[in-house]
Write an enzyme that holds these catalytic residues in place. Structure first.
Site, short mmCIF file in Angstrom:
data_model
loop_
_atom_site.label_atom_id
_atom_site.label_comp_id
_atom_site.label_asym_id
_atom_site.label_seq_id
_atom_site.Cartn_x
_atom_site.Cartn_y
_atom_site.Cartn_z
N ARG A 242 0.84 -1.20 0.00
CA ARG A 242 0.00 0.00 0.00
C ARG A 242 0.88 1.25 0.00
O ARG A 242 0.58 2.25 -0.66
CB ARG A 242 -0.92 -0.01 1.22
CG ARG A 242 -1.93 -1.15 1.17
CD ARG A 242 -3.03 -0.99 2.21
NE ARG A 242 -2.73 -1.63 3.46
CZ ARG A 242 -3.32 -2.74 3.90
NH1 ARG A 242 -4.25 -3.34 3.17
NH2 ARG A 242 -3.02 -3.25 5.06
N PHE A 258 -11.39 -4.59 -5.65
CA PHE A 258 -11.41 -5.47 -4.47
C PHE A 258 -10.83 -4.67 -3.29
O PHE A 258 -9.87 -5.06 -2.64
CB PHE A 258 -10.58 -6.74 -4.72
CG PHE A 258 -10.94 -7.48 -5.97
CD1 PHE A 258 -12.02 -8.34 -6.00
CD2 PHE A 258 -10.19 -7.30 -7.14
CE1 PHE A 258 -12.35 -9.04 -7.16
CE2 PHE A 258 -10.52 -7.98 -8.30
CZ PHE A 258 -11.59 -8.85 -8.33
N ASP A 280 -15.91 -2.74 -4.52
CA ASP A 280 -16.00 -3.97 -3.75
C ASP A 280 -17.47 -4.42 -3.73
O ASP A 280 -18.37 -3.58 -3.85
CB ASP A 280 -15.51 -3.76 -2.31
CG ASP A 280 -15.05 -5.07 -1.66
OD1 ASP A 280 -13.83 -5.30 -1.56
OD2 ASP A 280 -15.92 -5.87 -1.25
N ASP A 330 -6.61 -6.69 -6.35
CA ASP A 330 -6.24 -7.52 -5.19
C ASP A 330 -7.40 -8.46 -4.87
O ASP A 330 -8.07 -8.31 -3.83
CB ASP A 330 -5.91 -6.61 -3.99
CG ASP A 330 -5.45 -7.42 -2.79
OD1 ASP A 330 -5.00 -8.57 -2.97
OD2 ASP A 330 -5.53 -6.90 -1.64
N CYS A 370 -3.35 -14.02 -4.17
CA CYS A 370 -3.08 -14.50 -2.81
C CYS A 370 -3.36 -16.00 -2.70
O CYS A 370 -3.56 -16.52 -1.61
CB CYS A 370 -3.86 -13.70 -1.78
SG CYS A 370 -5.63 -13.86 -1.95
N1 SAH Z 1 -7.05 -4.80 -1.04
C1 SAH Z 1 -7.72 -5.02 0.21
C2 SAH Z 1 -8.00 -6.48 0.48
C3 SAH Z 1 -8.84 -7.18 -0.57
S1 SAH Z 1 -9.59 -8.62 -0.01
C4 SAH Z 1 -6.94 -4.36 1.33
O1 SAH Z 1 -5.83 -3.87 1.09
O2 SAH Z 1 -7.45 -4.33 2.46
C5 SAH Z 1 -10.68 -9.02 -1.29
C6 SAH Z 1 -11.95 -8.19 -1.36
O3 SAH Z 1 -12.62 -8.55 -2.56
C7 SAH Z 1 -12.97 -8.39 -0.26
O4 SAH Z 1 -13.25 -7.14 0.32
C8 SAH Z 1 -14.24 -8.93 -0.96
O5 SAH Z 1 -15.43 -8.36 -0.45
C9 SAH Z 1 -14.02 -8.45 -2.36
N2 SAH Z 1 -14.62 -9.24 -3.45
C10 SAH Z 1 -14.65 -10.57 -3.62
N3 SAH Z 1 -15.16 -10.89 -4.82
C11 SAH Z 1 -15.47 -9.72 -5.44
C12 SAH Z 1 -16.00 -9.39 -6.71
N4 SAH Z 1 -16.30 -10.32 -7.59
N5 SAH Z 1 -16.15 -8.10 -7.01
C13 SAH Z 1 -15.85 -7.12 -6.11
N6 SAH Z 1 -15.31 -7.38 -4.90
C14 SAH Z 1 -15.12 -8.67 -4.57
#
Ligand code: SAH
Length: 426
Positions: A242, A258, A280, A330, A370
């Site tokens: 980040r 995400f 998200d 992500d 991940c």
């Molecule tokens: N980048 C974030 C962590 C991401 S975790 C950070 O730094 O904190 C993955 C995220 O993807 C979760 O919040 C989940 O709600 C979201 N997610 C999962 N599938 C998704 C989709 N198809 N479209 C949008 N968001 C999604």
């Protein structure tokens, strides 16, 4: 009954040893239950991989409760170490120690937790960062135990029968190390189910049920809700990545896919981004993301949110001809097992291809996987194929991985689970 065994010529002294006339005599608990492996099934333990699958077990002698300690031997009778017995799980035992003379007791946990804390101490300036993973399961030689520190809250996950068996001891040891901290338990998720353990979520001891707190990460503030958030509340593993986005963010238009609670977005705004869009599917996560933008005194006028499926949103942006200077991808784990790799590869290819098309020339793609089973060369190939299909020239300018408080257990390749590329896309 404790018995005695004599070892000659060993240079080290153990706390349970007696030194007598040049000979160390060790008191050993000879009536520990014994787990014997099948012939030829000792290689992974000899390579210090801590998991013993049910198919490798020849027999168990002695009475042992779920999570209780067993001495592990190979088919030839050679002692290999001590493990926790997990009768309900396909991972039938997890090694606590590869020392056949190890004693698994409160002192053992005291030492392992002290060593985990010592590893993190130089990583963080507490004035700038007070949220980190204190114990990372296998990577800290404590399989099944995760402890995350969020300011003065310690969130614990007991994810194996062994960790559950020693729960009280572990909590006592944590209390000794962090006397002024509140403890909260987040023992849920698939791992616990596979161990045949019930979900247990809530404050430990007489603590309050509401442990929502504000943490600092590289001097920025984030709200974390350990009771309802993903994992234990926050994606601590992305901390350093980040910061990297923040360094590139000046005047940029950033799309953060995400986004969860906006970790990347806050760093980008603090780094001077012209505009940041968080996407998200979780409205709850986005609500906290907005709080995080406000908490840091950042200009909400430069910040947008979309509660949407990223796969659809990217297509919509493509159709509308929207462009960005930096895009973060992500996604959650697309491959939970090796058998899901092909399907996962298609998912990664799809979003990376779409994102490349949305980048202005010279734009940056921060792209992650991940999935522990997605190895870096394969991920690189997927991103390379996406660039080809998008008809873009892309170069990797940074390799990224999980922060140092999530160490990689060398004998467990999939514990190097977070892989990321920063690509400059021309
Ligand atoms: N980048 C974030 C962590 C991401 S975790 C950070 O730094 O904190 C993955 C995220 O993807 C979760 O919040 C989940 O709600 C979201 N997610 C999962 N599938 C998704 C989709 N198809 N479209 C949008 N968001 C999604």
């Amino acid at each position: 009954m404790a018995g005695f065994r004599v070892f000659r010529g060993r240079g080290e002294r153990r706390r349970d040893g007696i030194h007598h006339a040049g000979v160390y005599i060790f008191r050993m608990n000879t009536n520990l239950p014994e787990l014997t492996l099948k012939y030829g099934r000792d290689d992974s333990v000899l390579r210090h991989h801590p998991w013993i699958f049910s198919g490798a077990v020849h027999r168990l002698e002695g009475d042992v409760p779920p999570g209780g300690t067993v001495r592990v031997r190979n088919a030839q009778g050679r002692p290999l170490g001590m493990a926790a017995w997990s009768p309900a799980s396909q991972i039938r035992a997890r090694m606590w120690s590869f020392d056949p003379d190890a004693v698994i007791d409160a002192d053992f946990f005291r030492q392992r937790i002290a060593s985990a804390a010592a590893l993190r101490a130089p990583l963080f300036d507490p004035a700038r960062t007070d949220a980190y993973r204190l114990v990372a399961s296998e990577a800290d030689l404590l399989p099944g135990l995760i402890v995350d520190r969020y300011a003065d809250v310690l969130v614990c996950q007991f994810l194996s029968a062994g960790a559950e068996h020693w729960r009280e001891t572990i909590l006592e040891v944590l209390g000794e190390h962090f006397p002024s901290h509140r403890l909260f338990e987040r023992s849920d998720g698939e791992a616990r189910e596979k161990e045949g353990l019930p979900v247990r979520v809530g404050p430990i001891g007489s603590g309050e049920a509401d442990v929502r707190c504000t943490v600092r990460e590289h001097s920025l503030s984030f709200v974390v809700d350990p009771a309802t958030g993903h994992k234990t509340g926050f994606y601590l593993d992305q901390r350093d990545n980040r910061v990297l986005l923040g360094r590139y963010a000046r005047d940029a238009e950033v799309l953060n896919c995400f986004s969860y609670t906006g970790g990347f977005a806050v760093h980008a705004l603090a780094g001077g981004a012209a505009r940041v869009v968080d996407v998200d599917v979780s409205g709850d996560a986005l609500a906290i993301a907005r709080m995080n933008v406000e908490k840091n005194g950042l200009d909400a006028g430069r910040y947008e949110q979309e509660e949407a499926d990223v796969f659809h949103f990217l297509r919509r942006c493509r159709d509308e001809g929207r462009q960005f200077d930096a895009i973060v991808l992500d996604p959650p784990k697309f491959a939970a097992s090796k058998s899901q790799i092909d399907r996962a590869a298609r998912g990664y290819k799809d979003i990376n291809l779409l994102a490349m098309k949305l980048l202005r020339p010279g734009g940056l793609l921060f792209t992650f996987s991940c999935s522990g089973h997605m190895v870096l060369p394969l991920f690189q190939k997927i991103v390379a194929d996406a660039a080809l299909d998008a008809n873009r020239h892309a170069r990797v300018v940074h390799l990224m991985t999980q922060s140092g408080d999530h160490p990689i257990a060398l004998p467990i390749p999939e514990s190097w689970y977070l892989k990321g590329l920063v690509c400059r896309v021309d």
